[in-house]
Write a protein that holds these residues in place. Structure first.
Motif, PDB file in Angstrom:
ATOM      1  N   ASP A   1       0.961  -1.231   0.034  1.00  0.00           N
ATOM      2  CA  ASP A   1       0.006   0.016  -0.160  1.00  0.00           C
ATOM      3  C   ASP A   1       0.879   1.255  -0.040  1.00  0.00           C
ATOM      4  OD1 ASP A   1      -1.775   1.991   0.491  1.00  0.00           O
ATOM      5  OD2 ASP A   1      -3.033   1.089   1.890  1.00  0.00           O
ATOM      6  N   GLN A   2       1.135   1.808  -1.223  1.00  0.00           N
ATOM      7  CA  GLN A   2       1.739   2.948  -1.400  1.00  0.00           C
ATOM      8  C   GLN A   2       1.674   4.276  -0.605  1.00  0.00           C
ATOM      9  OE1 GLN A   2       1.159   2.500  -5.714  1.00  0.00           O
ATOM     10  NE2 GLN A   2       1.316   4.817  -5.617  1.00  0.00           N
ATOM     11  N   MET A   3       0.228   4.375  -0.276  1.00  0.00           N
ATOM     12  CA  MET A   3      -0.260   5.669   0.359  1.00  0.00           C
ATOM     13  C   MET A   3      -0.155   5.427   1.984  1.00  0.00           C
ATOM     14  SD  MET A   3      -2.041   7.240  -1.799  1.00  0.00           S
ATOM     15  CE  MET A   3      -2.471   7.002  -3.635  1.00  0.00           C
ATOM     16  N   LYS A   4       0.044   4.209   2.551  1.00  0.00           N
ATOM     17  CA  LYS A   4       0.235   3.969   3.922  1.00  0.00           C
ATOM     18  C   LYS A   4       1.879   4.176   4.385  1.00  0.00           C
ATOM     19  CE  LYS A   4      -3.128   1.558   6.134  1.00  0.00           C
ATOM     20  NZ  LYS A   4      -3.895   0.211   5.451  1.00  0.00           N
ATOM     21  N   GLN A   5       2.590   4.629   3.528  1.00  0.00           N
ATOM     22  CA  GLN A   5       4.029   4.734   4.136  1.00  0.00           C
ATOM     23  C   GLN A   5       4.189   6.090   4.820  1.00  0.00           C
ATOM     24  OE1 GLN A   5       6.728   3.174   0.574  1.00  0.00           O
ATOM     25  NE2 GLN A   5       4.963   4.415  -0.334  1.00  0.00           N
ATOM     26  N   ALA A   6       3.666   6.915   4.221  1.00  0.00           N
ATOM     27  CA  ALA A   6       3.874   8.305   4.883  1.00  0.00           C
ATOM     28  C   ALA A   6       3.142   8.327   6.203  1.00  0.00           C
ATOM     29  CB  ALA A   6       3.027   9.456   3.971  1.00  0.00           C
ATOM     30  N   GLU A   7       2.018   7.502   6.442  1.00  0.00           N
ATOM     31  CA  GLU A   7       1.078   7.598   7.480  1.00  0.00           C
ATOM     32  C   GLU A   7       1.993   7.057   8.505  1.00  0.00           C
ATOM     33  OE1 GLU A   7      -2.557   5.645   7.163  1.00  0.00           O
ATOM     34  OE2 GLU A   7      -2.106   4.965   9.283  1.00  0.00           O
ATOM     35  N   MET A   8       2.476   5.785   8.344  1.00  0.00           N
ATOM     36  CA  MET A   8       3.323   4.991   9.253  1.00  0.00           C
ATOM     37  C   MET A   8       4.651   5.833   9.450  1.00  0.00           C
ATOM     38  SD  MET A   8       3.770   0.916   8.031  1.00  0.00           S
ATOM     39  CE  MET A   8       5.111   0.498   9.175  1.00  0.00           C
ATOM     40  N   VAL A   9       5.220   6.605   8.718  1.00  0.00           N
ATOM     41  CA  VAL A   9       6.495   7.591   9.260  1.00  0.00           C
ATOM     42  C   VAL A   9       5.849   8.581  10.224  1.00  0.00           C
ATOM     43  CG1 VAL A   9       7.961   9.109   8.575  1.00  0.00           C
ATOM     44  CG2 VAL A   9       7.657   7.073   7.373  1.00  0.00           C
ATOM     45  N   GLY A  10       4.612   9.052   9.996  1.00  0.00           N
ATOM     46  CA  GLY A  10       4.104  10.234  10.823  1.00  0.00           C
ATOM     47  C   GLY A  10       3.856   9.538  12.213  1.00  0.00           C
ATOM     48  N   ARG A  11       3.413   8.477  12.413  1.00  0.00           N
ATOM     49  CA  ARG A  11       3.147   7.685  13.502  1.00  0.00           C
ATOM     50  C   ARG A  11       4.308   7.371  14.412  1.00  0.00           C
ATOM     51  NH1 ARG A  11       0.926   2.926  13.185  1.00  0.00           N
ATOM     52  NH2 ARG A  11       0.290   2.873  11.139  1.00  0.00           N
ATOM     53  N   GLY A  12       5.698   7.369  13.553  1.00  0.00           N
ATOM     54  CA  GLY A  12       6.637   6.913  14.098  1.00  0.00           C
ATOM     55  C   GLY A  12       6.924   5.399  14.204  1.00  0.00           C
ATOM     56  N   ALA A  13       5.998   4.588  13.362  1.00  0.00           N
ATOM     57  CA  ALA A  13       6.306   3.355  13.086  1.00  0.00           C
ATOM     58  C   ALA A  13       7.122   2.759  12.097  1.00  0.00           C
ATOM     59  CB  ALA A  13       4.885   2.704  12.759  1.00  0.00           C
ATOM     60  N   LEU A  14       7.625   3.852  11.266  1.00  0.00           N
ATOM     61  CA  LEU A  14       8.661   3.472  10.335  1.00  0.00           C
ATOM     62  C   LEU A  14       9.644   4.756  10.330  1.00  0.00           C
ATOM     63  CD1 LEU A  14       9.364   1.978   7.650  1.00  0.00           C
ATOM     64  CD2 LEU A  14       7.690   3.071   6.527  1.00  0.00           C
ATOM     65  N   ASP A  15      10.931   4.499   9.915  1.00  0.00           N
ATOM     66  CA  ASP A  15      11.847   5.705  10.341  1.00  0.00           C
ATOM     67  C   ASP A  15      12.155   6.708   9.018  1.00  0.00           C
ATOM     68  OD1 ASP A  15      12.819   4.636  12.269  1.00  0.00           O
ATOM     69  OD2 ASP A  15      14.103   3.009  11.210  1.00  0.00           O
ATOM     70  N   PHE A  16      12.082   6.010   7.635  1.00  0.00           N
ATOM     71  CA  PHE A  16      12.321   6.964   6.730  1.00  0.00           C
ATOM     72  C   PHE A  16      11.270   6.465   5.561  1.00  0.00           C
ATOM     73  CE2 PHE A  16      16.416   7.205   8.665  1.00  0.00           C
ATOM     74  CZ  PHE A  16      17.046   8.599   8.342  1.00  0.00           C
ATOM     75  N   VAL A  17      10.959   7.653   4.623  1.00  0.00           N
ATOM     76  CA  VAL A  17      10.187   7.121   3.426  1.00  0.00           C
ATOM     77  C   VAL A  17      10.733   7.866   2.405  1.00  0.00           C
ATOM     78  CG1 VAL A  17       8.444   8.957   3.822  1.00  0.00           C
ATOM     79  CG2 VAL A  17       7.864   6.826   2.491  1.00  0.00           C
ATOM     80  N   VAL A  18      10.804   7.221   1.068  1.00  0.00           N
ATOM     81  CA  VAL A  18      10.765   8.063   0.014  1.00  0.00           C
ATOM     82  C   VAL A  18       9.840   7.806  -0.790  1.00  0.00           C
ATOM     83  CG1 VAL A  18      12.149   8.343  -2.191  1.00  0.00           C
ATOM     84  CG2 VAL A  18      13.661   8.023  -0.108  1.00  0.00           C
ATOM     85  N   THR A  19       9.061   8.948  -1.057  1.00  0.00           N
ATOM     86  CA  THR A  19       7.907   8.456  -1.822  1.00  0.00           C
ATOM     87  C   THR A  19       7.493   9.794  -2.518  1.00  0.00           C
ATOM     88  OG1 THR A  19       5.685   7.734  -1.901  1.00  0.00           O
ATOM     89  CG2 THR A  19       6.046   9.278  -0.174  1.00  0.00           C
ATOM     90  N   SER A  20       6.275   9.948  -3.276  1.00  0.00           N
ATOM     91  CA  SER A  20       6.047  11.067  -4.114  1.00  0.00           C
ATOM     92  C   SER A  20       5.058  11.790  -3.618  1.00  0.00           C
ATOM     93  CB  SER A  20       5.862  10.722  -5.802  1.00  0.00           C
ATOM     94  OG  SER A  20       4.607  10.093  -5.785  1.00  0.00           O
ATOM     95  N   ALA A  21       4.428  13.120  -4.000  1.00  0.00           N
ATOM     96  CA  ALA A  21       3.576  13.731  -3.581  1.00  0.00           C
ATOM     97  C   ALA A  21       2.137  13.073  -3.475  1.00  0.00           C
ATOM     98  CB  ALA A  21       3.538  15.212  -3.995  1.00  0.00           C
ATOM     99  N   ILE A  22       1.861  12.565  -4.564  1.00  0.00           N
ATOM    100  CA  ILE A  22       0.431  12.292  -4.792  1.00  0.00           C
ATOM    101  C   ILE A  22       0.087  11.097  -3.791  1.00  0.00           C
ATOM    102  CG2 ILE A  22       1.122  10.361  -6.625  1.00  0.00           C
ATOM    103  CD1 ILE A  22      -1.930  12.717  -6.625  1.00  0.00           C
ATOM    104  N   ASN A  23       1.269  10.249  -3.288  1.00  0.00           N
ATOM    105  CA  ASN A  23       1.036   9.202  -2.363  1.00  0.00           C
ATOM    106  C   ASN A  23       0.957   9.719  -1.115  1.00  0.00           C
ATOM    107  OD1 ASN A  23       1.470   6.679  -3.775  1.00  0.00           O
ATOM    108  ND2 ASN A  23       3.418   7.870  -4.104  1.00  0.00           N
TER     109      ASN A  23
END
Ligand code: X2X
Length: 328
Positions: A69-91
């Protein structure tokens, strides 16, 4: 026996790394051949080097850590459940709708416009907005201008889009495709290649250098039109939780590694894009490069989606971007 062997291996690994060595997890949502991956690898290299081997990242492509799920990555980083993300704006738009401003149809005409915003006040403003969601933006890189491909016909005008089944990544592109009379469907990127291959959808849209070439979209698509309808940046983001645990010196080091890595990523993406049309012709794609007038027709046809999303994003933010573009 196996347990003993594992212990020896574990001991050897610990003995070879500095006492405080930390490996962080980095998620991105393309495969391991793209310039996103190369940017992430460069970030890892630089982080290791600058920290004297005390910090590095393990890269997880194809949004593996969020089950694709490409949209979930940013959310996980926001919660501190994931350290880093490289993703694009639309996601990021389901979490931070303001990020859609970058990709408003025909906001940008060229790379100078893009660079003026990411290096200027709009980039700073967006970084503040992202921080409210627990994500510290360290550096902007490039997915690129998104070009349309399909298997049905050459696209020269909005009328040619009518009825085409189009895979899109995120909500704003649904509205843009509807404005053009196409039949959009939101789908994970990791599922798109086989959907195109099996004819579940007729087409898709993605940048040439960062995605279409490395992920071999040309193997399953016949026609491409360079309509430049929407720009998509990528970024390196770190969870605010992790960021807050570091001293200033560490923060500076991590940020400079991310900035150098994204400069490199942007450069190779632009190089690959510049050579891209010839490459894709060689691979048998039929490429249509619309004239200024033809581009104007696409701009006009997508205007309703621009207006809808300008409201969602907020008119002040759109003006900030437009003023920077007009002045640059
Ligand atoms: O899913 C896509 O189309 C991609 C890879 O470009 C994004 O992540 C937006």
């Amino acid at each position: 026996m196996a347990a003993a062997a594992a212990l020896v291996v574990a001991f050897a690994a610990t003995a070879m790394t500095p006492a405080d060595a930390k490996t962080f997890r980095l998620s991105h949502n393309t495969n391991d051949t793209t310039t996103w991956q190369k940017g992430a690898e460069k970030f890892n290299e630089l982080l290791k080097e600058k920290s004297g081997g005390e910090m590095d990242v393990r890269i997880f492509p194809m949004a593996q850590l969020t089950g694709g799920d490409q949209m979930k990555q940013a959310e996980m980083v926001g919660r501190g459940a994931l350290d880093f993300v490289v993703t694009s704006a639309i996601n990021v738009t389901p979490l931070v709708p303001e990020m859609a401003v970058f990709s408003l149809p025909y906001l940008y005409s060229d790379y100078d416009d893009v660079d003026a915003t990411t290096a200027g006040a709009p980039g700073e403003r967006m970084t503040e907005i992202m921080a409210k969601h627990g994500i510290v933006v360290l550096a902007w890189g490039e997915n690129g201008f998104r070009e349309v491909t399909n298997n049905v016909r050459e696209i020269k005008s909005p009328a040619d889009m009518k009825g085409l089944k189009m895979r899109v990544a995120g909500p704003m592109y649904i509205d843009v495709m509807n404005a053009l009379g196409a039949n959009p469907q939101q789908m994970q990127w990791t599922e798109t290649f086989s959907a195109l291959q099996q004819g579940v959808v007729d087409g898709q849209e993605n940048p040439i250098g960062a995605v279409i070439i490395p992920q071999r979209v040309y193997e399953v698509q016949k026609y491409l039109t360079t309509w430049h309808y929407s720009y998509d940046p990528i970024f390196v983001g770190v969870s605010e939780k992790l960021w807050n645990s570091w001293d200033d010196k560490t923060r500076e080091m991590v940020k400079s590694a991310a900035e150098e890595a994204m400069d490199y990523q942007k450069t190779i993406t632009r190089e690959d894009t510049a050579k891209g049309v010839d490459f894709l012709k060689d691979k048998g794609m039929e490429i249509y490069e619309p004239s200024g007038e033809e581009i104007d027709a696409f701009r006009k046809a997508t205007k309703p989606a621009f207006d809808t999303w300008a409201k969602k994003v907020g008119p002040d933010l759109v003006s900030l971007y437009q003023q920077t573009i007009d002045g640059g």
